[in-house]
Design a protein around this motif. Structure first.
Motif, PDB file in Angstrom:
ATOM      1  N   THR A 195       0.843  -1.193   0.000  1.00  0.00           N
ATOM      2  CA  THR A 195       0.000   0.000   0.000  1.00  0.00           C
ATOM      3  C   THR A 195       0.876   1.239   0.000  1.00  0.00           C
ATOM      4  OG1 THR A 195      -1.521  -1.212   1.451  1.00  0.00           O
ATOM      5  CG2 THR A 195      -2.008   1.095   1.045  1.00  0.00           C
ATOM      6  N   PRO A 196       0.583   2.207  -0.874  1.00  0.00           N
ATOM      7  CA  PRO A 196       1.358   3.448  -0.864  1.00  0.00           C
ATOM      8  C   PRO A 196       1.034   4.303   0.354  1.00  0.00           C
ATOM      9  CG  PRO A 196      -0.401   3.557  -2.501  1.00  0.00           C
ATOM     10  CD  PRO A 196      -0.419   2.165  -1.938  1.00  0.00           C
ATOM     11  N   THR A 197       1.940   5.227   0.631  1.00  0.00           N
ATOM     12  CA  THR A 197       1.759   6.180   1.725  1.00  0.00           C
ATOM     13  C   THR A 197       1.930   7.592   1.179  1.00  0.00           C
ATOM     14  OG1 THR A 197       2.699   4.621   3.321  1.00  0.00           O
ATOM     15  CG2 THR A 197       2.573   6.931   3.992  1.00  0.00           C
ATOM     16  N   TYR A 198       0.882   8.381   1.241  1.00  0.00           N
ATOM     17  CA  TYR A 198       0.986   9.788   0.882  1.00  0.00           C
ATOM     18  C   TYR A 198       1.678  10.487   2.052  1.00  0.00           C
ATOM     19  CZ  TYR A 198      -0.584  14.476  -0.627  1.00  0.00           C
ATOM     20  OH  TYR A 198      -0.647  15.805  -1.038  1.00  0.00           O
ATOM     21  N   ALA A 199       2.848  11.034   1.808  1.00  0.00           N
ATOM     22  CA  ALA A 199       3.664  11.603   2.880  1.00  0.00           C
ATOM     23  C   ALA A 199       2.922  12.691   3.655  1.00  0.00           C
ATOM     24  CB  ALA A 199       4.972  12.151   2.310  1.00  0.00           C
ATOM     25  N   LYS A 200       2.015  13.401   3.011  1.00  0.00           N
ATOM     26  CA  LYS A 200       1.262  14.450   3.707  1.00  0.00           C
ATOM     27  C   LYS A 200       0.355  13.844   4.775  1.00  0.00           C
ATOM     28  CE  LYS A 200      -1.662  18.495   2.839  1.00  0.00           C
ATOM     29  NZ  LYS A 200      -2.361  19.289   1.786  1.00  0.00           N
ATOM     30  N   ASP A 201      -0.229  12.685   4.489  1.00  0.00           N
ATOM     31  CA  ASP A 201      -1.072  12.010   5.488  1.00  0.00           C
ATOM     32  C   ASP A 201      -0.249  11.601   6.693  1.00  0.00           C
ATOM     33  OD1 ASP A 201      -3.298  12.213   3.830  1.00  0.00           O
ATOM     34  OD2 ASP A 201      -3.027  10.215   2.965  1.00  0.00           O
ATOM     35  N   LEU A 202       0.928  11.050   6.441  1.00  0.00           N
ATOM     36  CA  LEU A 202       1.805  10.639   7.543  1.00  0.00           C
ATOM     37  C   LEU A 202       2.288  11.850   8.331  1.00  0.00           C
ATOM     38  CD1 LEU A 202       3.408   8.592   9.142  1.00  0.00           C
ATOM     39  CD2 LEU A 202       5.115   8.547   7.315  1.00  0.00           C
ATOM     40  N   ALA A 203       2.597  12.938   7.638  1.00  0.00           N
ATOM     41  CA  ALA A 203       3.025  14.165   8.317  1.00  0.00           C
ATOM     42  C   ALA A 203       1.959  14.656   9.292  1.00  0.00           C
ATOM     43  CB  ALA A 203       3.336  15.250   7.278  1.00  0.00           C
ATOM     44  N   LYS A 204       0.695  14.644   8.855  1.00  0.00           N
ATOM     45  CA  LYS A 204      -0.398  15.076   9.723  1.00  0.00           C
ATOM     46  C   LYS A 204      -0.504  14.197  10.963  1.00  0.00           C
ATOM     47  CE  LYS A 204      -3.392  16.950   6.040  1.00  0.00           C
ATOM     48  NZ  LYS A 204      -4.620  16.697   5.245  1.00  0.00           N
ATOM     49  N   VAL A 205      -0.400  12.893  10.758  1.00  0.00           N
ATOM     50  CA  VAL A 205      -0.506  11.964  11.883  1.00  0.00           C
ATOM     51  C   VAL A 205       0.600  12.227  12.901  1.00  0.00           C
ATOM     52  CG1 VAL A 205      -0.202   9.543  12.553  1.00  0.00           C
ATOM     53  CG2 VAL A 205      -1.740  10.142  10.682  1.00  0.00           C
TER      54      VAL A 205
END
Length: 288
Positions: free
Chosen positions: A184-194
């Motif tokens: 599964t890909p990871t959008y870095a912006k989503d991870l940054a928010k988390v």
């Protein structure tokens, strides 16, 4: 005010953290190798002391998977020794530490999504040095510190699979993309928010490891097809086997990460991969 040191701030994740930093009441110190050499213990210690750092987000990594095979010394310095130094300083000064790791600590031969305590068995120098960094951090065990393993990271910043597919798709009539590697890909912006959302809630005695990627299951072939579809690029994507595209380091055939732990402990919702890809391509001006 929480003073946060972000290492590797010109990479994909570091750039995304910078991009959303104004939404948070933290004081950020964004560094790269030219501003702070994290493989130099004394230099990092001085930086932390001078700037009264309370938390560290370590986005820095040696991520050139194939090149690492011939550059093990530098890969180890960044992926292992620098993590060791950051962990030692975090423990000494009671600083929260968020370290980003990878699915490459596993060999990719599983049959169900990897949980955090599954047996690690990395392929190649990159995965081995990242795992050695994890081990060093666990052995030092600074309070209030976590490891987040992620996979298939992409962003509107930096070089990544999404940008490569966009470029090749515009230049070619057809492409062959691997279909027998699943994850599964990871959008870095989503991870940054988390990461920025959970920092105030990190409170643990032992180093905790978490898995994070977007939701869903797909192959690189599926990923490429969706990129072309959203961007309306007339390029035929053909499925090929890994053996038709040999690389110096064997890629994991199965990279699915189980995210139940991070979702439960921090009460977060993770976006579906197609929704995040749509958002990223919109940001890039590639959605047609």
């Amino acid at each position: 005010m929480t003073n946060i040191l972000v290492t590797g701030s010109n990479g994909q994740l570091g750039s995304e953290i910078r991009g959303i930093s104004s939404n948070y009441e933290y004081n950020f110190f964004f560094t790269d190798r030219s501003r702070l050499d994290i493989t130099n213990f004394s230099e990092v210690k001085n930086f932390i002391d001078i700037n009264n750092i309370n938390a560290i987000i370590n986005c820095a990594a040696y991520t050139a998977v194939d090149k690492a095979e011939e550059d093990e010394l530098n890969a180890d310095k960044i992926n292992h020794l620098a993590v060791k130094y950051l962990a030692e300083l975090a423990k000494e000064k009671n600083i929260k530490l968020v370290h980003i790791s990878t699915d490459y600590v596993f060999n990719g031969e599983n049959f169900k999504p990897y949980v955090e305590d599954d047996t690690t068995n990395p392929n190649g120098v990159y995965g081995t040095t990242k795992f050695t960094g994890e081990k060093a951090m666990n052995n030092i065990n600074p309070l209030n510190s976590i490891i987040i393993r992620t996979s298939w990271v992409y962003s509107s910043f930096g070089a990544n699979f999404v940008k490569t597919m966009l470029r090749l798709g515009k230049d070619k009539d057809s492409l062959g993309v691997i279909f027998d590697q699943v994850g599964t890909p990871t959008y870095a912006k989503d991870l940054a928010k988390v990461i920025l959302d959970i920092i105030p809630n990190i409170n643990n005695q032992q180093v905790e490891t978490y898995h994070y990627s977007n939701e869903g299951v797909l192959s690189w072939y599926d990923f490429a097809k969706e990129i072309m579809k959203i961007a309306k690029i007339e390029c035929k994507v053909n499925p090929i086997e890994s053996k038709e595209y040999p690389t110096p380091v064997k890629r994991p055939h199965y990279s699915l990460l189980n995210k139940s732990k991070i979702k439960k402990e921090f009460n977060i919702t993770i976006p579906y991969w197609k929704d995040s890809l749509y958002e990223c391509l919109t940001v890039m001006g590639e959605k047609k």
